[in-house]
Design an enzyme around this catalytic site. Sequence first.
Site, PDB file in Angstrom:
ATOM      1  N   CYS A 119       0.864  -1.178   0.000  1.00 17.20           N
ATOM      2  CA  CYS A 119       0.000   0.000   0.000  1.00 17.20           C
ATOM      3  C   CYS A 119       0.900   1.227   0.000  1.00 17.20           C
ATOM      4  O   CYS A 119       2.114   1.119   0.177  1.00 17.20           O
ATOM      5  CB  CYS A 119      -0.930   0.018   1.213  1.00 17.20           C
ATOM      6  SG  CYS A 119      -2.314   1.178   0.982  1.00 17.20           S
ATOM      7  N   LYS A 194     -12.327  -4.756   1.645  1.00 22.50           N
ATOM      8  CA  LYS A 194     -11.785  -3.915   2.712  1.00 22.50           C
ATOM      9  C   LYS A 194     -12.696  -2.701   2.855  1.00 22.50           C
ATOM     10  O   LYS A 194     -12.865  -1.924   1.925  1.00 22.50           O
ATOM     11  CB  LYS A 194     -10.364  -3.489   2.376  1.00 22.50           C
ATOM     12  CG  LYS A 194      -9.754  -2.584   3.411  1.00 22.50           C
ATOM     13  CD  LYS A 194      -8.318  -2.256   3.096  1.00 22.50           C
ATOM     14  CE  LYS A 194      -7.756  -1.284   4.112  1.00 22.50           C
ATOM     15  NZ  LYS A 194      -6.383  -0.892   3.787  1.00 22.50           N
ATOM     16  N   LYS A 247     -11.992  -7.565   5.670  1.00 24.70           N
ATOM     17  CA  LYS A 247     -11.392  -6.715   6.703  1.00 24.70           C
ATOM     18  C   LYS A 247     -12.267  -5.506   6.940  1.00 24.70           C
ATOM     19  O   LYS A 247     -12.669  -4.890   5.963  1.00 24.70           O
ATOM     20  CB  LYS A 247     -10.013  -6.282   6.202  1.00 24.70           C
ATOM     21  CG  LYS A 247      -9.326  -5.286   7.062  1.00 24.70           C
ATOM     22  CD  LYS A 247      -8.047  -4.854   6.425  1.00 24.70           C
ATOM     23  CE  LYS A 247      -7.495  -3.727   7.266  1.00 24.70           C
ATOM     24  NZ  LYS A 247      -6.384  -3.072   6.612  1.00 24.70           N
TER      25      LYS A 247
HETATM   26  C1  PBG Z   1      -3.062   0.095   4.712  1.00 17.16           C
HETATM   27  C2  PBG Z   1      -3.658  -0.711   5.798  1.00 17.16           C
HETATM   28  C3  PBG Z   1      -4.506  -0.322   6.853  1.00 17.16           C
HETATM   29  C4  PBG Z   1      -4.678  -1.440   7.651  1.00 17.16           C
HETATM   30  C5  PBG Z   1      -3.954  -2.474   7.071  1.00 17.16           C
HETATM   31  N1  PBG Z   1      -3.370  -2.013   5.921  1.00 17.16           N
HETATM   32  C6  PBG Z   1      -5.077   0.994   7.214  1.00 17.16           C
HETATM   33  C7  PBG Z   1      -6.054   1.688   6.380  1.00 17.16           C
HETATM   34  O1  PBG Z   1      -6.543   1.212   5.348  1.00 17.16           O
HETATM   35  O2  PBG Z   1      -6.322   2.833   6.755  1.00 17.16           O
HETATM   36  C8  PBG Z   1      -5.468  -1.469   8.929  1.00 17.16           C
HETATM   37  C9  PBG Z   1      -5.105  -2.537   9.876  1.00 17.16           C
HETATM   38  C10 PBG Z   1      -5.613  -2.375  11.251  1.00 17.16           C
HETATM   39  O3  PBG Z   1      -6.426  -1.480  11.581  1.00 17.16           O
HETATM   40  O4  PBG Z   1      -5.195  -3.172  12.087  1.00 17.16           O
HETATM   41  N2  PBG Z   1      -3.923   0.634   3.781  1.00 17.16           N
END
Ligand code: PBG
Length: 327
Positions: A119, A194, A247
């Site tokens: 990411c 997600k 997620k």
């Molecule tokens: C990166 C990412 C995030 C999480 C995992 N990869 C944060 C987001 O999308 O803001 C969140 C993981 C967690 O809250 O434990 N994009």
Amino acid sequence: MELTHRPRRLRTCPEVRSLCRETRLSPDSLIYPIFVDETLQGTRPIPSLPGQFHYGLDSVCQAVEECLAHGVTKCILFGLPARKDEIGSSAWDDNGVVQQAIRTIKETYPHFYVIADVCMCEYTSHGHCGILCGEHVDNDATLPRLVDITLSYARAGVDMVAPSDMMDGRIGAMRRALDEAGFVNLPIMAYSAKYASSFYGPFRDAAGSAPSFGDRKGYQMDPHNAREALRECALDVEEGADILMVKPALSYLDVLYRCKEAFNLPMCAYSVSGEYAMIKAAAAAGLVDEYKMMCESALSIYRAGADMLITYSAKELADAMKRGDIG
Ligand code: PBG
């Protein structure tokens, strides 16, 4: 009273209860998130995630040893880079923080399984997950950069990549690039469903990845929608995903269940930072039994269909499985 079937007959002693469990868990299915900070030496507690730490590159092997001591054999890496810019260029630097962490871990523990989150939000100065065009993330301009990151992780020796950006078409772009570069056996775990969730709050503090303006609703999913998750998964399957992910986990068990029913691929669930922090905070206030609540939440995620689980409680859950409290 004459009853033909008495469900309670199978609850009469621990032996018959363990014999009849429908959900079987193993530490093999646990994945522990490790935060590596390029500017840090040693370790530093993460205030928003009690019990979790940032690791410097000099101590990332310590994180691995702690996992192995509990029987956890897999991790997912998140990087906190020394510098950020508008386009997140340190993310695809072959000497970037995650690339260095991968090499260090694989040199010392070749059998420890290393997944890398792909990411841009930890690497961009604005904290969004892609390349901006005005105030919006430009999907198609972001794809080549995600491919650059993926290839860089592959060259460093990562075992699996897990794109969490939610750009359309990223799985196909990554699969093609990996195959062309000869990484045909490197699997992709897609963060397929997600959601734009408030449960990521503690992670964003931990990873320094909160967006500096706006939110992620333009690319992450609307929590009102479950059928849309099936469309997201279908695209990722078509584009070559090897594992699908839902997620967060606890508030989305219905989505997990539906995706598991609909697709013949392994399902991962990510029990995110807010889920972890919630139990920690309630336990610190003396309101709940932390251990039992951790066990029951994880169990519910597996029961809903998860084949594997990313969780900040991986080490404690592995212990619980070995004790037979769950699993
Ligand atoms: C990166 C990412 C995030 C999480 C995992 N990869 C944060 C987001 O999308 O803001 C969140 C993981 C967690 O809250 O434990 N994009």
